[in-house]
Design a protein around this motif. Structure first.
Motif, PDB file in Angstrom:
ATOM      1  N   HIS A   1     -13.040 -14.670 -62.698  1.00 47.61           N
ATOM      2  CA  HIS A   1     -13.093 -14.411 -64.140  1.00 47.61           C
ATOM      3  C   HIS A   1     -14.163 -15.293 -64.772  1.00 47.61           C
ATOM      4  O   HIS A   1     -14.657 -16.239 -64.154  1.00 47.61           O
ATOM      5  CB  HIS A   1     -11.725 -14.599 -64.799  1.00 47.61           C
ATOM      6  N   SER A   2     -14.531 -14.940 -65.980  1.00 46.38           N
ATOM      7  CA  SER A   2     -15.620 -15.624 -66.677  1.00 46.38           C
ATOM      8  C   SER A   2     -15.235 -15.926 -68.111  1.00 46.38           C
ATOM      9  O   SER A   2     -14.374 -15.245 -68.681  1.00 46.38           O
ATOM     10  CB  SER A   2     -16.884 -14.748 -66.674  1.00 46.38           C
ATOM     11  N   ALA A   3     -15.874 -16.927 -68.686  1.00 45.89           N
ATOM     12  CA  ALA A   3     -15.608 -17.302 -70.077  1.00 45.89           C
ATOM     13  C   ALA A   3     -16.887 -17.798 -70.726  1.00 45.89           C
ATOM     14  O   ALA A   3     -17.786 -18.312 -70.061  1.00 45.89           O
ATOM     15  CB  ALA A   3     -14.528 -18.380 -70.143  1.00 45.89           C
TER      16      ALA A   3
ATOM     17  N   LYS B   1     -14.701 -16.037 -75.502  1.00 40.93           N
ATOM     18  CA  LYS B   1     -14.541 -14.708 -74.923  1.00 40.93           C
ATOM     19  C   LYS B   1     -14.365 -14.814 -73.420  1.00 40.93           C
ATOM     20  O   LYS B   1     -14.982 -15.659 -72.768  1.00 40.93           O
ATOM     21  CB  LYS B   1     -15.736 -13.816 -75.273  1.00 40.93           C
ATOM     22  N   THR B   2     -13.514 -13.950 -72.873  1.00 44.10           N
ATOM     23  CA  THR B   2     -13.228 -13.950 -71.442  1.00 44.10           C
ATOM     24  C   THR B   2     -13.297 -12.537 -70.890  1.00 44.10           C
ATOM     25  O   THR B   2     -13.118 -11.560 -71.616  1.00 44.10           O
ATOM     26  CB  THR B   2     -11.824 -14.524 -71.153  1.00 44.10           C
ATOM     27  N   TRP B   3     -13.527 -12.427 -69.571  1.00 45.83           N
ATOM     28  CA  TRP B   3     -13.535 -11.127 -68.915  1.00 45.83           C
ATOM     29  C   TRP B   3     -13.402 -11.335 -67.403  1.00 45.83           C
ATOM     30  O   TRP B   3     -13.515 -12.441 -66.897  1.00 45.83           O
ATOM     31  CB  TRP B   3     -14.788 -10.331 -69.250  1.00 45.83           C
TER      32      TRP B   3
ATOM     33  N   GLN C   1      -5.213 -15.337 -66.859  1.00 47.83           N
ATOM     34  CA  GLN C   1      -6.301 -16.300 -67.070  1.00 47.83           C
ATOM     35  C   GLN C   1      -7.318 -15.887 -68.128  1.00 47.83           C
ATOM     36  O   GLN C   1      -8.169 -16.686 -68.515  1.00 47.83           O
ATOM     37  CB  GLN C   1      -7.021 -16.601 -65.748  1.00 47.83           C
ATOM     38  N   LEU C   2      -7.199 -14.645 -68.628  1.00 48.22           N
ATOM     39  CA  LEU C   2      -8.079 -14.215 -69.716  1.00 48.22           C
ATOM     40  C   LEU C   2      -7.513 -14.591 -71.083  1.00 48.22           C
ATOM     41  O   LEU C   2      -8.215 -14.506 -72.095  1.00 48.22           O
ATOM     42  CB  LEU C   2      -8.335 -12.711 -69.637  1.00 48.22           C
TER      43      LEU C   2
ATOM     44  N   PRO D   1     -16.498  -8.729 -72.119  1.00 48.99           N
ATOM     45  CA  PRO D   1     -15.977  -9.904 -72.838  1.00 48.99           C
ATOM     46  C   PRO D   1     -15.018  -9.526 -73.956  1.00 48.99           C
ATOM     47  O   PRO D   1     -15.304  -8.641 -74.763  1.00 48.99           O
ATOM     48  CB  PRO D   1     -17.252 -10.552 -73.397  1.00 48.99           C
TER      49      PRO D   1
ATOM     50  N   CYS E   1     -13.148 -23.176 -66.472  1.00 44.47           N
ATOM     51  CA  CYS E   1     -12.351 -22.252 -65.684  1.00 44.47           C
ATOM     52  C   CYS E   1     -11.997 -22.859 -64.328  1.00 44.47           C
ATOM     53  O   CYS E   1     -12.869 -23.381 -63.627  1.00 44.47           O
ATOM     54  CB  CYS E   1     -13.124 -20.953 -65.435  1.00 44.47           C
TER      55      CYS E   1
ATOM     56  N   THR F   1      -7.637 -21.227 -67.257  1.00 46.87           N
ATOM     57  CA  THR F   1      -8.709 -21.527 -68.208  1.00 46.87           C
ATOM     58  C   THR F   1      -8.264 -22.614 -69.184  1.00 46.87           C
ATOM     59  O   THR F   1      -7.097 -22.654 -69.593  1.00 46.87           O
ATOM     60  CB  THR F   1      -9.083 -20.259 -69.010  1.00 46.87           C
TER      61      THR F   1
END
Length: 386
Positions: free
Chosen positions: A314-316, A325-327, A334-335, A346, A365, A370
């Motif tokens: 996952h990314s932030a 923003k997360t995706w 975790q988002l 996002p 992360c 997160t």
């Protein structure tokens, strides 16, 4: 303890966590996943200067150089002299007489850099990732003797390997090199338990290093990205650092298990590797085949991104207007969106009440969780004359 909502107006800092929490890595004093951001009451942990999030443990540094850790401790990665886990931040007493300025958390090992340029490691050493010349695990931070006459600037920890940036902008690697992540091994099964120079970066002025999974990366002073280890997008593993050609100038790289996020000096976010964003996977930034297939992350158009972070899958990101923003993968929450759904693009995370004046927002992360640290803007107490 944790709650979801606002904080008293006089608090200087807010810390939020969400996602996988069954090892205590959320700092909530509960062993459970959280699908929404949890506001932590970290009275014993004042003024966080940085966090490092690993497989299931967290390292916090305070502005005074003190160290706190929590989460899974089964390999000694918390540095408390035992192999116990803890669900609340606990000071690492070993560093009581030492000032730590930077730290990194791998899957089950940890690295710490002191203000005097020393490197300490602890945790799982099965693959030599602690750098002490053996494959022993350690529950107490131990100084890496290779760097005694050198000045360490930064440490990065991957799944089973470590990278160190030190004097002269040189980079060392140690631990597992199975996928080429050490940057110097032609033997796909080789592990190294003593720091070895990464020769492919000898003439590069490296300013930042990153490691996660079986990936390694570095950013040069002129904004170029160097990558090695496990190949992205199904490409072959890379045994030595390769400069990924681009007209872009990068300032931050954040690695996941199958992807890389990149932040340009202009505040744009690009990605490499397999992500959930399939509809944009063929949308390359450049048509020139001599350049790497960087893909711009959508839905940030017109808004500058200030911070990025990557977990396992996952990314932030934090934007200039203070939005988080997360995706990506969402199985553990975790988002922070209140569910366990994956997100291809996002999505805005709601953090309850916000400060009218925010000084700084950081996002971090771990593999499936997160953290966000939000600091209040210091106001000038003296009236401004007209």
């Amino acid at each position: 303890m944790a709650e979801h909502g606002g904080t008293p107006a006089d608090e200087e800092e807010q810390v939020w966590s969400w996602g996988a929490g069954t090892d205590g890595q959320l700092g909530t004093d509960k062993l459970q996943d959280e699908h929404l951001p949890q506001l932590l009451s970290l009275i014993s942990l004042p003024s966080i200067s940085m966090l490092a999030c690993g497989g299931a443990h967290v390292i916090a540094l305070t502005s005074g150089g003190k160290v706190f850790t929590w989460g899974r401790g089964s390999s000694g990665q918390l540095g408390h002299g035992d192999i116990l886990s803890t669900s609340l931040p606990k000071p690492v007493s070993f560093f009581d007489d030492c000032v730590i300025i930077q730290a990194a958390a791998g899957w089950s090992h940890s690295g710490f850099v002191s203000d005097s340029g020393c490197l300490f490691t602890c945790g799982n050493g099965t693959f030599g990732q602690l750098g002490h010349g053996d494959n022993m695990s350690l529950s107490t931070p131990t100084k890496v003797s290779y760097f005694l006459d050198k000045s360490v600037k930064m440490v990065a920890c991957g799944m089973r390997h470590s990278l160190v940036l030190f004097t002269g902008n040189q980079v060392c690697g140690f631990g597992s090199g199975k996928r080429g992540q050490l940057g110097f091994s032609s033997d796909s099964t080789k592990s190294v338990n003593l720091p070895c120079l990464v020769p492919g970066l000898k003439d590069v002025e490296v300013v930042r290093i990153s490691a996660n999974g079986d990936h390694s990366a570095a950013i040069s002073a002129d904004g170029q990205l160097f990558s090695w280890g496990r190949g992205f997008c199904g490409s072959p593993d890379v045994q030595t650092p390769q400069c990924l050609p681009s007209s872009l100038s990068f300032r931050v790289v954040a690695l996941g298990w199958n992807h890389a996020l990149l932040l340009t000096v202009d505040g744009e976010v690009f990605k490499l590797g397999n992500t959930l964003n399939k509809q944009h996977e063929k949308q390359k930034l450049h048509t020139d085949s001599s350049e790497a297939p960087f893909v711009k992350v959508p839905y940030f158009d017109g808004v500058k991104v200030l911070k990025i972070s990557a977990g396992a899958e996952h990314s932030a990101a934090v934007t200039e207007n203070g939005e988080v923003k997360t995706w990506g993968w969402g199985e553990h929450g975790q988002l922070g969106l209140g569910n366990t759904s994956d997100q291809t693009n996002p999505q805005l995370v709601s953090l309850g009440s916000t400060y009218l004046q925010t000084k700084e927002i950081e996002v971090y992360c771990g593999s499936g969780f997160t953290y966000v640290v939000r600091r209040k803007q210091e106001l000038n107490s003296s009236p401004t004359s007209s």
